[in-house]
Design a protein around this motif. Structure first.
Motif, mmCIF file in Angstrom:
data_model
loop_
_atom_site.group_PDB
_atom_site.id
_atom_site.type_symbol
_atom_site.label_atom_id
_atom_site.label_comp_id
_atom_site.label_asym_id
_atom_site.label_seq_id
_atom_site.Cartn_x
_atom_site.Cartn_y
_atom_site.Cartn_z
ATOM 1 N N GLU A 28 0.818 -1.141 -0.135
ATOM 2 C CA GLU A 28 0.042 -0.091 -0.086
ATOM 3 C C GLU A 28 0.982 1.272 -0.070
ATOM 4 O O GLU A 28 0.700 2.237 -0.810
ATOM 5 C CB GLU A 28 -0.845 -0.146 1.265
ATOM 6 C CG GLU A 28 -1.777 1.134 1.286
ATOM 7 C CD GLU A 28 -2.544 1.239 2.728
ATOM 8 O OE1 GLU A 28 -3.520 1.997 2.903
ATOM 9 O OE2 GLU A 28 -2.427 0.370 3.598
ATOM 10 N N LYS A 32 0.567 4.174 -3.114
ATOM 11 C CA LYS A 32 0.239 5.377 -2.660
ATOM 12 C C LYS A 32 1.532 6.207 -2.885
ATOM 13 O O LYS A 32 1.188 7.379 -3.465
ATOM 14 C CB LYS A 32 0.181 5.649 -1.333
ATOM 15 C CG LYS A 32 -1.449 4.980 -0.907
ATOM 16 C CD LYS A 32 -1.820 4.984 0.452
ATOM 17 C CE LYS A 32 -3.399 4.450 0.588
ATOM 18 N NZ LYS A 32 -3.859 4.645 2.017
ATOM 19 N N ARG A 35 1.598 6.905 -6.604
ATOM 20 C CA ARG A 35 0.530 7.945 -7.168
ATOM 21 C C ARG A 35 0.984 9.475 -6.910
ATOM 22 O O ARG A 35 0.699 10.288 -7.395
ATOM 23 C CB ARG A 35 -0.920 7.408 -6.562
ATOM 24 C CG ARG A 35 -1.384 6.205 -7.171
ATOM 25 C CD ARG A 35 -2.768 6.067 -7.088
ATOM 26 N NE ARG A 35 -3.087 5.869 -5.589
ATOM 27 C CZ ARG A 35 -3.502 4.722 -4.921
ATOM 28 N NH1 ARG A 35 -3.254 3.813 -5.513
ATOM 29 N NH2 ARG A 35 -3.699 4.759 -3.657
ATOM 30 N N LEU A 39 1.208 12.584 -9.739
ATOM 31 C CA LEU A 39 0.550 13.828 -9.207
ATOM 32 C C LEU A 39 1.574 14.766 -9.319
ATOM 33 O O LEU A 39 1.303 15.831 -9.891
ATOM 34 C CB LEU A 39 -0.358 13.889 -8.015
ATOM 35 C CG LEU A 39 -1.716 13.023 -8.226
ATOM 36 C CD1 LEU A 39 -2.314 12.702 -6.952
ATOM 37 C CD2 LEU A 39 -2.426 13.798 -9.112
ATOM 38 N N GLU A 162 -3.109 10.955 2.149
ATOM 39 C CA GLU A 162 -4.277 11.634 2.185
ATOM 40 C C GLU A 162 -4.883 11.388 3.573
ATOM 41 O O GLU A 162 -5.396 12.361 4.236
ATOM 42 C CB GLU A 162 -5.396 10.829 1.317
ATOM 43 C CG GLU A 162 -6.523 11.502 1.163
ATOM 44 C CD GLU A 162 -6.604 12.953 0.461
ATOM 45 O OE1 GLU A 162 -7.320 13.756 0.841
ATOM 46 O OE2 GLU A 162 -5.768 13.252 -0.283
ATOM 47 N N SER A 163 -4.649 10.312 4.315
ATOM 48 C CA SER A 163 -5.075 10.066 5.552
ATOM 49 C C SER A 163 -4.250 11.143 6.551
ATOM 50 O O SER A 163 -5.069 11.541 7.801
ATOM 51 C CB SER A 163 -4.617 8.753 6.038
ATOM 52 O OG SER A 163 -3.397 8.452 6.283
ATOM 53 N N THR A 183 -0.966 14.471 -2.142
ATOM 54 C CA THR A 183 -1.471 13.294 -1.383
ATOM 55 C C THR A 183 -1.441 12.174 -2.762
ATOM 56 O O THR A 183 -1.381 12.768 -3.845
ATOM 57 C CB THR A 183 -2.767 13.290 -0.847
ATOM 58 O OG1 THR A 183 -3.834 13.591 -1.626
ATOM 59 C CG2 THR A 183 -2.667 14.613 0.197
ATOM 60 N N GLU A 184 -1.901 10.921 -2.187
ATOM 61 C CA GLU A 184 -1.778 10.082 -3.669
ATOM 62 C C GLU A 184 -3.420 10.192 -4.254
ATOM 63 O O GLU A 184 -3.452 9.765 -5.426
ATOM 64 C CB GLU A 184 -2.017 8.622 -2.976
ATOM 65 C CG GLU A 184 -3.169 8.232 -2.006
ATOM 66 C CD GLU A 184 -3.005 8.728 -0.659
ATOM 67 O OE1 GLU A 184 -3.733 7.822 0.135
ATOM 68 O OE2 GLU A 184 -2.055 9.624 -0.221
ATOM 69 N N THR A 185 -4.085 11.303 -3.748
ATOM 70 C CA THR A 185 -5.467 11.538 -4.498
ATOM 71 C C THR A 185 -5.603 12.730 -5.160
ATOM 72 O O THR A 185 -6.401 12.749 -6.137
ATOM 73 C CB THR A 185 -6.576 11.314 -3.594
ATOM 74 O OG1 THR A 185 -6.476 12.363 -2.458
ATOM 75 C CG2 THR A 185 -6.666 9.844 -2.907
ATOM 76 N N GLU A 186 -4.732 13.624 -4.754
ATOM 77 C CA GLU A 186 -4.818 14.885 -5.148
ATOM 78 C C GLU A 186 -3.708 15.880 -5.202
ATOM 79 O O GLU A 186 -2.789 15.823 -4.065
ATOM 80 C CB GLU A 186 -6.200 15.816 -4.676
ATOM 81 C CG GLU A 186 -6.560 17.082 -5.527
ATOM 82 C CD GLU A 186 -8.252 17.067 -5.332
ATOM 83 O OE1 GLU A 186 -8.439 18.349 -5.777
ATOM 84 O OE2 GLU A 186 -8.795 16.297 -5.039
ATOM 85 N N TYR A 188 -3.196 19.558 -4.175
ATOM 86 C CA TYR A 188 -3.911 20.842 -3.650
ATOM 87 C C TYR A 188 -3.106 22.174 -3.676
ATOM 88 O O TYR A 188 -1.777 22.054 -3.142
ATOM 89 C CB TYR A 188 -4.306 20.570 -2.324
ATOM 90 C CG TYR A 188 -5.101 19.506 -1.986
ATOM 91 C CD1 TYR A 188 -6.515 19.331 -2.047
ATOM 92 C CD2 TYR A 188 -4.464 18.095 -1.515
ATOM 93 C CE1 TYR A 188 -7.313 18.271 -1.753
ATOM 94 C CE2 TYR A 188 -5.183 17.097 -1.356
ATOM 95 C CZ TYR A 188 -6.666 16.936 -1.411
ATOM 96 O OH TYR A 188 -7.376 15.949 -1.155
#
Length: 191
Positions: A28, A32, A35, A39, A162-163, A183-186, A188
């Protein structure tokens, strides 16, 4: 809230977040981290930079090492000397040494990087918030760096999973907000 309560809150929060991060499986963590790298590579802050200051992952921080093989960038990494960070060039394949904290760093004889050469600072963090503030490890190295005149206007990107991207962190007057957080999702951009 007085200063003692404030510091205790930071200590507890730091401990909880580090425990969560270190409980992540290696698979994991790797996924992550990869990713986050993608980004970061897609951001104009990154693509327009020539000299980038970064960090070597420690205690399951997001690992950005896949980026360091890209020789179109000049990479700089910190050496802790006293209460300050000193930045040295490093290229993929060059040897490293382990400092007193157990963190990899370039050898002292590698070329140094001056503030005027730097286009982007990638900042390791325990947590970041939506305003761009970060929770570090408590040593104040990055707070001192980013509040000094020659470094104050450099673009900065905090790196967290992200957490650990929170609504609001407890801050002190000397805390310096970051320009962006990846983060791994966005990716910012802070306003």
């Amino acid at each position: 809230m007085d200063k003692v309560d404030h510091q205790l809150n930071k200590v507890k929060l730091r401990r909880t977040l580090l425990k969560t991060r270190q409980s992540m499986s290696i698979r994991e963590w790797r996924e992550k981290s990869d990713r986050i790298c993608k980004l970061l590579q897609a951001s104009t802050l990154f693509t327009e930079a020539k000299t980038i200051l970064a960090y070597f992952s420690f205690r399951q921080e997001p690992d950005l090492s896949p980026l360091f093989a890209d020789n179109q960038y000049r990479w700089g990494f910190p050496r802790c000397i006293g209460q300050s960070l000193h930045w040295h060039s490093w290229q993929s394949g060059e040897s490293l040494q382990i400092n007193s904290y157990g963190i990899q760093e370039p050898h002292p004889e590698t070329p140094t990087i001056n503030p005027q050469e730097v286009d982007l600072i990638i900042v390791p963090s325990v947590a970041c918030d939506r305003r761009g503030y970060r929770l570090g490890y408590g040593g104040g190295y990055y707070d001192r760096l980013l509040s000094s005149t020659e470094w104050a206007n450099k673009p900065t990107v905090g790196i967290v999973f992200e957490s650990a991207y929170l609504t609001q962190l407890p801050i002190q007057p000397w805390d310096q907000p970051l320009l962006a957080v990846a983060t791994e999702t966005e990716f910012y951009i802070n306003s």
